[in-house]
Design a protein around this motif. Sequence first.
Motif, PDB file in Angstrom:
ATOM      1  N   VAL A  22      43.726 -31.169  50.608  1.00 21.11           N
ATOM      2  CA  VAL A  22      43.002 -31.607  51.787  1.00 21.11           C
ATOM      3  C   VAL A  22      42.372 -30.351  52.389  1.00 21.11           C
ATOM      4  O   VAL A  22      43.080 -29.400  52.748  1.00 21.11           O
ATOM      5  N   PHE A  23      41.055 -30.347  52.475  1.00 15.62           N
ATOM      6  CA  PHE A  23      40.299 -29.200  52.960  1.00 15.62           C
ATOM      7  C   PHE A  23      40.049 -29.348  54.455  1.00 15.62           C
ATOM      8  O   PHE A  23      39.531 -30.374  54.895  1.00 15.62           O
ATOM      9  N   ARG A  24      40.412 -28.333  55.234  1.00 15.88           N
ATOM     10  CA  ARG A  24      40.277 -28.373  56.695  1.00 15.88           C
ATOM     11  C   ARG A  24      39.148 -27.484  57.214  1.00 15.88           C
ATOM     12  O   ARG A  24      38.499 -27.816  58.178  1.00 15.88           O
ATOM     13  N   ARG A  25      38.995 -26.305  56.613  1.00  8.88           N
ATOM     14  CA  ARG A  25      37.920 -25.399  57.035  1.00  8.88           C
ATOM     15  C   ARG A  25      37.505 -24.542  55.851  1.00  8.88           C
ATOM     16  O   ARG A  25      38.288 -24.314  54.939  1.00  8.88           O
ATOM     17  N   GLU A  26      36.262 -24.120  55.883  1.00  8.59           N
ATOM     18  CA  GLU A  26      35.725 -23.319  54.792  1.00  8.59           C
ATOM     19  C   GLU A  26      36.450 -21.980  54.701  1.00  8.59           C
ATOM     20  O   GLU A  26      36.898 -21.431  55.703  1.00  8.59           O
TER      21      GLU A  26
END
Length: 145
Positions: free
Chosen positions: A63-67
């Motif tokens: 799960v990607f939250r921020r770059e």
Amino acid sequence: MTSFCKKLSFRWSDLDPNFHVRHSVYYDFGAQHRIEILESLGLTMKVFQALHFGPVIFREECVFRREINLSDSIAIHTKVSKMKPDSSRWTIVHELRNDEDQLAATITVDGAWMDTKLRKLVNPTPKAVLDALSIFPKSEDFTTL
């Protein structure tokens, strides 16, 4: 110990056309960290080969939250979040956090142990494996399966 933790360094080849870290690199860092942790606990590739035994993955999700950018300072924190009492099945969670402790991504991996000769799932019976898994840091929400 609250988690296994390691600072990450990124390479130019880890970037995508938008100049942030490619999605598949996250999975690579998680896999590498798990192997390094097992090795630090004495469960080396030589041990696994001698015992004809090793980890197998059923599911891996990020799960990607921020770059994450090339120059970002990121640490990966790894814990067990679920495990059967006999340690035969488990869920490991990796959190990638920046210097401000902001969550960049969470990788969750479900797995078990395989007999590499019989090619079937087995319970971890070697004492070295059980001892290593007993000291693996657990998440705050750890539950038994």
